[in-house]
Enzyme design. Structure first.
Site, PDB file in Angstrom:
ATOM      1  N   ASN A 218       0.842  -1.208   0.000  1.00  0.00           N
ATOM      2  CA  ASN A 218       0.000   0.000   0.000  1.00  0.00           C
ATOM      3  C   ASN A 218       0.870   1.250   0.000  1.00  0.00           C
ATOM      4  O   ASN A 218       1.909   1.324   0.671  1.00  0.00           O
ATOM      5  CB  ASN A 218      -1.008  -0.012   1.152  1.00  0.00           C
ATOM      6  CG  ASN A 218      -0.414  -0.161   2.517  1.00  0.00           C
ATOM      7  OD1 ASN A 218       0.610  -0.800   2.699  1.00  0.00           O
ATOM      8  ND2 ASN A 218      -1.049   0.428   3.510  1.00  0.00           N
TER       9      ASN A 218
ATOM     10  N   GLU B 277       0.447   5.281   0.455  1.00  0.00           N
ATOM     11  CA  GLU B 277      -0.501   6.313   0.914  1.00  0.00           C
ATOM     12  C   GLU B 277      -0.084   7.706   0.445  1.00  0.00           C
ATOM     13  O   GLU B 277       1.015   7.913  -0.072  1.00  0.00           O
ATOM     14  CB  GLU B 277      -0.612   6.234   2.442  1.00  0.00           C
ATOM     15  CG  GLU B 277      -1.179   4.886   2.872  1.00  0.00           C
ATOM     16  CD  GLU B 277      -1.426   4.761   4.368  1.00  0.00           C
ATOM     17  OE1 GLU B 277      -1.000   5.648   5.141  1.00  0.00           O
ATOM     18  OE2 GLU B 277      -2.061   3.761   4.753  1.00  0.00           O
TER      19      GLU B 277
ATOM     20  N   GLU C 219      -3.043  -4.621  -3.013  1.00  0.00           N
ATOM     21  CA  GLU C 219      -3.540  -5.552  -4.039  1.00  0.00           C
ATOM     22  C   GLU C 219      -3.561  -4.888  -5.409  1.00  0.00           C
ATOM     23  O   GLU C 219      -3.129  -5.459  -6.407  1.00  0.00           O
ATOM     24  CB  GLU C 219      -4.970  -6.003  -3.700  1.00  0.00           C
ATOM     25  CG  GLU C 219      -5.097  -6.802  -2.418  1.00  0.00           C
ATOM     26  CD  GLU C 219      -5.314  -5.934  -1.180  1.00  0.00           C
ATOM     27  OE1 GLU C 219      -4.796  -4.796  -1.150  1.00  0.00           O
ATOM     28  OE2 GLU C 219      -5.972  -6.399  -0.247  1.00  0.00           O
TER      29      GLU C 219
ATOM     30  N   CYS D 250      -4.161   0.674  -2.474  1.00  0.00           N
ATOM     31  CA  CYS D 250      -4.003  -0.561  -1.707  1.00  0.00           C
ATOM     32  C   CYS D 250      -2.914  -1.447  -2.325  1.00  0.00           C
ATOM     33  O   CYS D 250      -2.617  -1.362  -3.526  1.00  0.00           O
ATOM     34  CB  CYS D 250      -5.295  -1.363  -1.711  1.00  0.00           C
ATOM     35  SG  CYS D 250      -6.651  -0.609  -0.824  1.00  0.00           S
TER      36      CYS D 250
HETATM   37  N1  THU Z   1      -5.228  -1.488   2.567  1.00  0.00           N
HETATM   38  C1  THU Z   1      -4.670  -2.306   1.638  1.00  0.00           C
HETATM   39  O1  THU Z   1      -3.598  -2.029   1.102  1.00  0.00           O
HETATM   40  N2  THU Z   1      -5.322  -3.447   1.342  1.00  0.00           N
HETATM   41  C2  THU Z   1      -6.450  -3.887   1.955  1.00  0.00           C
HETATM   42  O2  THU Z   1      -6.930  -4.969   1.619  1.00  0.00           O
HETATM   43  C3  THU Z   1      -7.071  -3.082   2.995  1.00  0.00           C
HETATM   44  C4  THU Z   1      -6.495  -1.730   3.198  1.00  0.00           C
HETATM   45  C5  THU Z   1      -4.501  -0.277   2.936  1.00  0.00           C
HETATM   46  C6  THU Z   1      -5.090   1.031   2.483  1.00  0.00           C
HETATM   47  C7  THU Z   1      -4.477   1.984   3.481  1.00  0.00           C
HETATM   48  O3  THU Z   1      -3.195   2.356   3.039  1.00  0.00           O
HETATM   49  C8  THU Z   1      -4.330   1.168   4.743  1.00  0.00           C
HETATM   50  O4  THU Z   1      -4.406  -0.199   4.339  1.00  0.00           O
HETATM   51  C9  THU Z   1      -5.365   1.447   5.787  1.00  0.00           C
HETATM   52  O5  THU Z   1      -6.642   1.356   5.266  1.00  0.00           O
END
Ligand code: THU
Length: 159
Positions: free
Chosen positions: A61, A63, A74, A72
């Protein structure tokens, strides 16, 4: 009025029960949490996917101060695979996550937007994506994202 029940099948395995290939993919997802850029949530997610030719592509992920601009783990992995290996289907996707206490005990499941993107990959390559969700308590094995997305919207829905 008729009631329709929708069923989802998920298997729970211990790491030792996974095939060597799946164990390696989960390990790569765990390692991918190290490249997460998550100064806002402090929640590091790693994804690793295997393509039909065996190539592994990872994502984590990423941000941003403008929150919706982040992505995210994935989708980072899936879009990287689409950009670098457009001819290869994704056969398996593993996901792992770490909070400030360490790797999560329970598996972390992909968010709705990621499920929709995984679904598009299944449709595009006509190949189900197996999903491995890692937690220190065990690994969920899901045979297709359709198990996580009942009544899904796909291109045929528009015909
Ligand atoms: N996040 C992911 O990368 N994958 C998921 O399946 C759930 C959430 C990330 C998004 C954000 O950077 C952090 O987790 C908190 O939501």
């Amino acid at each position: 009025m008729k009631e329709i029940k929708l069923q989802t099948t998920i298997r729970l395995a211990q790491s030792e029960e996974l095939s060597e290939e799946d164990r390696l993919l989960v390990q790569r997802a765990i390692e991918a949490t190290a490249s997460s850029y998550s100064p806002y949530s402090h929640f590091a997610v790693g994804a690793a996917l295997r393509l039909t030719d065996g190539t592994i592509v990872i994502g984590s992920n990423q941000e941003n101060a403008a929150f919706p601009s982040g992505l995210c783990a994935e989708r980072t992995a899936i879009f990287a695979a689409g950009a670098t290996h457009p001819d290869q289907a994704v056969t398996t996707l593993a996901i792992a996550a770490r909070n400030e206490a360490g790797l999560t005990a329970e598996p972390v499941s992909p968010c709705g937007a990621c499920r929709q993107v995984i679904l598009e990959v299944e449709q595009r390559y006509k190949c189900p994506v197996r999903i491995l969700l890692y937690g220190t308590n065990g690994v969920y094995i899901i045979n297709s994202v359709r198990e996580l997305l009942p009544l899904c919207f796909v291109d045929e829905s528009m015909r």
